[in-house]
Scaffold this active site. Structure first.
Site, PDB file in Angstrom:
ATOM      1  N   LYS A 230    -146.751   2.631   2.490  1.00 19.19           N
ATOM      2  CA  LYS A 230    -145.613   2.351   3.662  1.00 19.19           C
ATOM      3  C   LYS A 230    -146.364   3.115   4.823  1.00 19.19           C
ATOM      4  O   LYS A 230    -146.174   4.470   5.178  1.00 19.19           O
ATOM      5  CB  LYS A 230    -144.540   3.641   2.958  1.00 19.19           C
ATOM      6  CG  LYS A 230    -143.099   3.251   3.490  1.00 19.19           C
ATOM      7  CD  LYS A 230    -141.952   3.628   2.656  1.00 19.19           C
ATOM      8  CE  LYS A 230    -140.744   3.708   3.568  1.00 19.19           C
ATOM      9  NZ  LYS A 230    -140.305   2.501   4.048  1.00 19.19           N
TER      10      LYS A 230
ATOM     11  N   ARG B 130    -144.769   8.951  -3.516  1.00 26.08           N
ATOM     12  CA  ARG B 130    -145.178   7.854  -2.683  1.00 26.08           C
ATOM     13  C   ARG B 130    -145.798   8.015  -1.334  1.00 26.08           C
ATOM     14  O   ARG B 130    -146.786   7.157  -0.954  1.00 26.08           O
ATOM     15  CB  ARG B 130    -143.955   6.581  -2.638  1.00 26.08           C
ATOM     16  CG  ARG B 130    -144.446   5.281  -1.973  1.00 26.08           C
ATOM     17  CD  ARG B 130    -143.374   4.198  -1.778  1.00 26.08           C
ATOM     18  NE  ARG B 130    -142.162   4.670  -1.011  1.00 26.08           N
ATOM     19  CZ  ARG B 130    -141.080   3.950  -0.932  1.00 26.08           C
ATOM     20  NH1 ARG B 130    -140.702   2.901  -1.640  1.00 26.08           N
ATOM     21  NH2 ARG B 130    -140.081   4.418  -0.044  1.00 26.08           N
TER      22      ARG B 130
ATOM     23  N   GLU C 153    -140.478 -10.013   0.328  1.00 29.77           N
ATOM     24  CA  GLU C 153    -139.409  -8.851   0.455  1.00 29.77           C
ATOM     25  C   GLU C 153    -138.744  -9.022   1.887  1.00 29.77           C
ATOM     26  O   GLU C 153    -139.172 -10.138   2.403  1.00 29.77           O
ATOM     27  CB  GLU C 153    -139.891  -7.400   0.294  1.00 29.77           C
ATOM     28  CG  GLU C 153    -141.066  -7.162   1.570  1.00 29.77           C
ATOM     29  CD  GLU C 153    -141.507  -5.719   1.480  1.00 29.77           C
ATOM     30  OE1 GLU C 153    -141.023  -4.850   0.884  1.00 29.77           O
ATOM     31  OE2 GLU C 153    -142.624  -5.350   2.024  1.00 29.77           O
TER      32      GLU C 153
HETATM   33  N1  PMP Z   1    -139.644  -2.861   1.753  1.00 34.59           N
HETATM   34  C1  PMP Z   1    -139.912  -2.346   2.969  1.00 34.59           C
HETATM   35  C2  PMP Z   1    -140.639  -3.098   3.996  1.00 34.59           C
HETATM   36  C3  PMP Z   1    -139.206  -1.116   3.478  1.00 34.59           C
HETATM   37  O1  PMP Z   1    -139.521  -0.401   4.592  1.00 34.59           O
HETATM   38  C4  PMP Z   1    -138.347  -0.393   2.456  1.00 34.59           C
HETATM   39  C5  PMP Z   1    -137.927   0.798   2.705  1.00 34.59           C
HETATM   40  N2  PMP Z   1    -136.930   0.976   3.953  1.00 34.59           N
HETATM   41  C6  PMP Z   1    -137.954  -1.126   1.162  1.00 34.59           C
HETATM   42  C7  PMP Z   1    -138.734  -2.387   0.932  1.00 34.59           C
HETATM   43  C8  PMP Z   1    -137.151  -0.239   0.299  1.00 34.59           C
HETATM   44  O2  PMP Z   1    -137.649   0.658  -0.289  1.00 34.59           O
HETATM   45  P1  PMP Z   1    -137.040   1.822  -0.802  1.00 34.59           P
HETATM   46  O3  PMP Z   1    -135.893   1.586  -1.933  1.00 34.59           O
HETATM   47  O4  PMP Z   1    -137.929   2.957  -1.663  1.00 34.59           O
HETATM   48  O5  PMP Z   1    -136.325   2.564   0.467  1.00 34.59           O
END
Ligand code: PMP
Length: 293
Positions: free
Chosen positions: A151, A52, A184
């Site tokens: 990200k 990622r 989210e």
């Molecule tokens: N959404 C956002 C905006 C995030 O920053 C994150 C990670 N902190 C997630 C979802 C969750 O992703 P992951 O399970 O890969 O940590």
């Protein structure tokens, strides 16, 4: 012992770990990052995080200055150097130092650093009793602008929603997309459960493809639950039987109250509890060994 930081491949003490004021990561949020965890001497989902990270970098046409294999080795070395077994690891790749203009062509080389620290979790009480959250008025970035699937270091959008959560004295905020569909949370993905089915927003709505989200979808399927990715609104959240969030730091955490309304009977539901247990089992047994050789 103080923290030792990996600054572009060199180990330095925390106090000496500084970046240029001309770094475009700092000046413009021009860069990408990952938050990774290790449990009991194993880095969880390391390959997925590396993929990622490099995909996010590609999306902003930034070349990570080291190969994926080298980055993995540097991450492991940083955890070892800090003698950690359970840790939260932050990997940041910035566009590097340039001039005061926007043009990334003025930044000859991307720059990276790795911080391996001990973890700060939500207190265990919230895993047992559940979280209260709100729906923020700040909308998630539209995918046609800064796509939330990247990200990137641009987290101002999420921070504005986090401020709303702070004002409401809750720990997380749900963010909607421009059309009003649930996207989210500020740092977590979101799931609802209705009639035994797990539902999470598709990432095209404007959400990160969370690594915990993917792991939980797979776990839920293995446990025999129906799962789907489809758009839903706040009304679907209010009438859900259960709700939970997923994230590397948060893991799987129940939500029992949204905008002061109880979800289900106001207690963590049975499917959420089962998934918390299954996810803990997984993080405790899988991952890349840190101290193998
Ligand atoms: N959404 C956002 C905006 C995030 O920053 C994150 C990670 N902190 C997630 C979802 C969750 O992703 P992951 O399970 O890969 O940590």
């Amino acid at each position: 012992m103080g923290l030792i930081i990996n600054l572009n491949g060199k180990f330095v003490r925390k106090e000496k770990a500084v970046v240029s004021v001309f770094d475009h990561g700092l000046l413009y949020g021009d860069g990408v990052f990952e938050g990774i965890r290790s449990y009991n001497g194993r880095v969880f989902k390391l390959d997925e995080h590396i993929e990622r990270l490099y995909t996010s970098a590609k999306a902003i046409t930034m070349t990570v200055p080291v190969s994926k294999e080298k980055m993995k080795a540097e991450i492991i070395a940083t955890i070892r150097r800090n003698k950690l077994k359970d840790s939260y690891i932050r990997v940041v790749v910035t566009r590097g130092a340039g001039d005061l203009g926007l043009n990334p062509l003025k930044c000859p080389k991307a720059f990276y650093f790795i911080i391996a620290a001990s973890i700060t979790l939500y207190p265990e009480k919230f895993y047992k009793e559940g979280l209260a959250v709100i729906c923020a008025s700040t909308r998630r970035n539209i995918p046609e602008a800064v796509n939330p699937m990247i990200k990137s270091l641009n987290y101002l959008n999420n921070i504005l929603a986090k401020l709303e959560a702070n004002n409401a004295e809750v720990l997380e905020a749900i963010m909607l997309n421009r059309e009003g569909y649930v996207a989210e949370c500020t740092g977590d993905n979101i799931f609802i459960i209705k009639n035994g089915e797990l539902i999470t927003p598709p990432t095209y709505i404007g959400a990160l493809e969370g690594i915990t989200r993917d792991a939980v979808i797979k776990l839920a399927r293995e446990l025999g639950y129906k799962t789907s990715e489809k758009p839903f609104t706040m009304v679907d959240m209010y009438i859900a039987d259960e709700c939970f969030l997923t994230g590397t730091a948060a893991e799987v955490i129940p939500v029992i109250n949204i905008d002061t309304r109880h979800i289900g009977n106001g207690k963590p539901g049975p499917i959420t509890r089962k998934l918390i247990e299954a996810y803990r089992e997984m993080t405790g047994t899988q991952g890349t060994e840190i101290y193998a050789s």
